[in-house]
Design an enzyme around this catalytic site. Structure first.
Site, PDB file in Angstrom:
ATOM      1  N   LYS A   1     -17.557  28.486 -30.943  1.00  0.00           N
ATOM      2  CA  LYS A   1     -17.915  27.893 -29.650  1.00  0.00           C
ATOM      3  C   LYS A   1     -17.199  28.525 -28.459  1.00  0.00           C
ATOM      4  O   LYS A   1     -16.032  28.894 -28.531  1.00  0.00           O
ATOM      5  CB  LYS A   1     -17.619  26.385 -29.645  1.00  0.00           C
ATOM      6  CG  LYS A   1     -18.547  25.537 -30.477  1.00  0.00           C
ATOM      7  CD  LYS A   1     -20.022  25.756 -30.221  1.00  0.00           C
ATOM      8  CE  LYS A   1     -20.587  25.011 -29.041  1.00  0.00           C
ATOM      9  NZ  LYS A   1     -20.427  23.581 -29.084  1.00  0.00           N
TER      10      LYS A   1
ATOM     11  N   SER B   1     -14.018  24.943 -29.514  1.00  0.00           N
ATOM     12  CA  SER B   1     -14.151  23.667 -30.220  1.00  0.00           C
ATOM     13  C   SER B   1     -13.028  23.539 -31.232  1.00  0.00           C
ATOM     14  O   SER B   1     -12.508  24.541 -31.726  1.00  0.00           O
ATOM     15  CB  SER B   1     -15.507  23.651 -30.922  1.00  0.00           C
ATOM     16  OG  SER B   1     -15.472  22.853 -32.072  1.00  0.00           O
TER      17      SER B   1
ATOM     18  N   HIS C   1     -39.999  22.232 -13.233  1.00  0.00           N
ATOM     19  CA  HIS C   1     -40.079  21.336 -14.404  1.00  0.00           C
ATOM     20  C   HIS C   1     -39.342  21.931 -15.600  1.00  0.00           C
ATOM     21  O   HIS C   1     -39.684  21.641 -16.746  1.00  0.00           O
ATOM     22  CB  HIS C   1     -41.535  21.038 -14.802  1.00  0.00           C
ATOM     23  CG  HIS C   1     -42.399  20.588 -13.675  1.00  0.00           C
ATOM     24  ND1 HIS C   1     -42.705  19.263 -13.441  1.00  0.00           N
ATOM     25  CD2 HIS C   1     -43.010  21.295 -12.691  1.00  0.00           C
ATOM     26  CE1 HIS C   1     -43.471  19.168 -12.363  1.00  0.00           C
ATOM     27  NE2 HIS C   1     -43.665  20.390 -11.886  1.00  0.00           N
TER      28      HIS C   1
ATOM     29  N   SER D   1       0.834  -1.214   0.000  1.00  0.00           N
ATOM     30  CA  SER D   1       0.000   0.000   0.000  1.00  0.00           C
ATOM     31  C   SER D   1       0.863   1.256   0.000  1.00  0.00           C
ATOM     32  O   SER D   1       0.363   2.353   0.254  1.00  0.00           O
ATOM     33  CB  SER D   1      -0.935   0.001   1.222  1.00  0.00           C
ATOM     34  OG  SER D   1      -0.185  -0.031   2.415  1.00  0.00           O
TER      35      SER D   1
ATOM     36  N   GLU E   1     -19.155  21.718 -16.925  1.00  0.00           N
ATOM     37  CA  GLU E   1     -19.428  20.338 -17.368  1.00  0.00           C
ATOM     38  C   GLU E   1     -18.559  19.335 -16.608  1.00  0.00           C
ATOM     39  O   GLU E   1     -19.006  18.248 -16.233  1.00  0.00           O
ATOM     40  CB  GLU E   1     -19.168  20.211 -18.864  1.00  0.00           C
ATOM     41  CG  GLU E   1     -20.163  21.000 -19.707  1.00  0.00           C
ATOM     42  CD  GLU E   1     -19.703  21.082 -21.160  1.00  0.00           C
ATOM     43  OE1 GLU E   1     -19.681  20.035 -21.825  1.00  0.00           O
ATOM     44  OE2 GLU E   1     -19.363  22.186 -21.608  1.00  0.00           O
TER      45      GLU E   1
HETATM   46  N1  ARG Z   1      -1.052  -1.788   4.985  1.00  0.00           N
HETATM   47  C1  ARG Z   1      -2.172  -1.955   5.860  1.00  0.00           C
HETATM   48  C2  ARG Z   1      -3.246  -1.024   5.396  1.00  0.00           C
HETATM   49  O1  ARG Z   1      -2.909  -0.191   4.625  1.00  0.00           O
HETATM   50  C3  ARG Z   1      -1.771  -1.602   7.245  1.00  0.00           C
HETATM   51  C4  ARG Z   1      -2.228  -2.546   8.299  1.00  0.00           C
HETATM   52  C5  ARG Z   1      -1.768  -3.902   8.018  1.00  0.00           C
HETATM   53  N2  ARG Z   1      -2.114  -4.840   9.015  1.00  0.00           N
HETATM   54  C6  ARG Z   1      -1.955  -6.114   8.799  1.00  0.00           C
HETATM   55  N3  ARG Z   1      -2.249  -6.899   9.739  1.00  0.00           N
HETATM   56  N4  ARG Z   1      -1.558  -6.575   7.625  1.00  0.00           N
HETATM   57  O2  ARG Z   1      -4.395  -1.135   5.759  1.00  0.00           O
END
Ligand code: ARG
Length: 464
Positions: free
Chosen positions: A282, A276, A155, A22, A289
């Site tokens: 335009k 455009s 409406h 992550s 938008e």
């Molecule tokens: N990388 C995990 C997250 O982003 C953090 C917690 C991870 N805990 C675990 N037991 N793998 O949510």
């Protein structure tokens, strides 16, 4: 470096490493993660759980990593599972094996929950300022153009004449409720999970109030399992952002309509319009938008979160790592949309005379006539019926309400006369008469502006 694989052995598949990490999502949490660790190490030292010198070494190392992060020399990548492991690895490099003491009495589960709440608190403040700035831009627009006469639509058909300020203030009220919703969400974000550990708490004599107050949280989460499992504050925040996105989208749609050559009521400044590639004439309202289009992001993020969380077993599950993807999507989209719309309204040109003449004798004044008949003693339904017949006849004869003959006027009300009718049918007079609370009369708009300004915490003096 510990990769936590002593029990499992073997190596992660490269795809799994990339899939599982992550670190990309966690880039935004580095400062929060280090702050959480500094608070934790401080408390461990104060409680005598760690020796004072070890706690000091941990804090010194963490401060160094923060510096490195600021200088761009700490650059965690997906060789780490997450930001927590990356910071820990760097700490071990900097201060040696004693760095491993930092993880006493905590888990990554309470760490990530803490990091995210810290980040959200900061972003909720930014969001509040951005919504406030948009409300301010609307109020400034009301000050400049609030008196402009326009048809109010229901409406998408002309309904009754109103002042432009009436419609713009309607948006300001919606946005004010958005601010209140976000403030409500913030109050539930502002509670600290740190010290909950994996989900059971710990046998070490930690002081959770201390870490919470070091981190600036208002309170401590009372149940360790709830603290690491809960993501309802993320859903609540994103749900408030989804509602806000719907408001912004409706405002944007209105700007698209109003800037069309059929309405010709407003013109977006060149800074927010595009042209455009083929049609040289335009002037497209792209800013509006795109804001309308962006509403798919926050609403989609809300759906993503609800589905992510539905049916998860208790406490931490790795699925939770996905929460940030949706949260960031909604927060980023909302911030840019608020900024763009604030710019659009601040620079908007209003065609002030567009409807001045166009509403004279317009059927949208029919309610005025019906109301007059009621003031002369007709039940409203009878008055409605008579005026409806009259409007139908005039329409077939291509005449306006103001073109009634003297006989037709006295058939309606013998005491009325042409001058009286003209007064009833004057569109500006019609809006001036809407003095009921919340109506479109100028005095009512002024009253609302004062209330809105009070909510914004600004000085109402000098406004309208
Ligand atoms: N990388 C995990 C997250 O982003 C953090 C917690 C991870 N805990 C675990 N037991 N793998 O949510």
């Amino acid at each position: 470096m510990s990769d936590l694989r002593s029990r499992i052995g073997g190596e992660l598949a490269p795809t799994m490493r990339r899939f599982g990490s992550s670190v990309d999502l966690d880039q935004r949490l580095v400062e929060e993660d280090i702050a959480g660790s500094i608070a934790h190490a401080t408390m461990l030292g104060e409680q005598g759980i760690l020796e004072a010198e070890i706690a000091a070494a941990l804090i010194g190392g963490l401060e160094k990593i923060l510096e490195e992060w600021g200088a761009g020399s700490f650059t965690p990548g997906d060789e780490f599972e997450d930001v927590h492991m990356a910071v820990e690895a760097r700490l071990l490099e900097l201060i040696g094996p004693e760095g491993g003491a930092l993880h006493t009495a905590r888990s990554r589960n309470d760490q990530i929950a803490t990091d995210l709440r810290l980040w959200m608190k900061r972003k909720l403040e930014e969001l509040d300022s951005a919504v406030t700035a948009l409300i301010e831009a609307l109020l400034a627009r009301v000050k400049a153009d609030g008196h402009v006469l326009i048809p109010g639509f229901t409406h998408l058909q002309r309904g009754q004449p109103i002042l432009l300020g009436h419609q713009l203030l309607a948006h300001a009220w919606g946005l004010t409720r958005d601010r209140e919703r976000l403030a409500g969400a913030r109050s539930r974000v502002d509670t600290c999970p740190l010290g909950s550990c994996a989900m059971a708490g710990t046998s070490f004599p930690i002081d959770r109030d201390r870490t919470a107050s070091l981190l600036g949280f208002g309170s401590v989460m009372e149940n360790a399992m709830d603290a690491v499992s809960a993501r309802d504050h993320v859903i609540e925040t994103v749900s408030s952002l989804a509602i806000l996105a719907i408001h912004l989208s409706r405002m944007a749609e209105e700007l698209v309509l109003w800037s069309s050559s059929e309405f010709e009521l407003v013109e977006l400044d060149a800074a927010y319009a595009t042209s455009s590639s083929i049609m040289p004439q335009k002037r497209n309202p792209d800013a509006a938008e795109l804001v309308r289009g962006h509403s798919g992001r926050s609403t989609g993020a809300l759906m993503g979160l609800l589905i992510l969380l539905k049916g998860l077993p208790s406490a931490y599950n790795r699925d939770l790592q996905e929460d940030r993807f949706h949260l960031y999507t909604a927060v980023d989209s909302t911030l840019i949309c608020l900024e763009v719309l604030q710019g659009v309204y601040s620079t908007l040109r209003v065609n002030q005379d567009r409807y001045e003449g166009a509403l004279v004798g317009d059927p949208s004044l029919a309610t005025e006539l019906a109301d007059h008949l009621v003031s002369k003693g007709s039940p409203f339904r009878d008055a409605h019926d008579r005026v409806a017949h009259l409007v139908a006849r005039l329409e077939s004869e291509r005449r306006g309400l103001h073109e009634l003959s003297a006989d037709e006027i006295s058939a309606l009300d013998p005491e009325l006369g042409p001058a009286g009718l003209a007064g009833i049918l004057d569109p500006r007079e019609a809006t001036n008469r809407k003095r009921s609370r919340g109506g479109s009369a100028p005095g009512e708009l002024g009253r609302q502006i004062a209330l809105l300004r009070k909510k914004l915490g600004s000085d109402p003096a000098g406004f309208i």
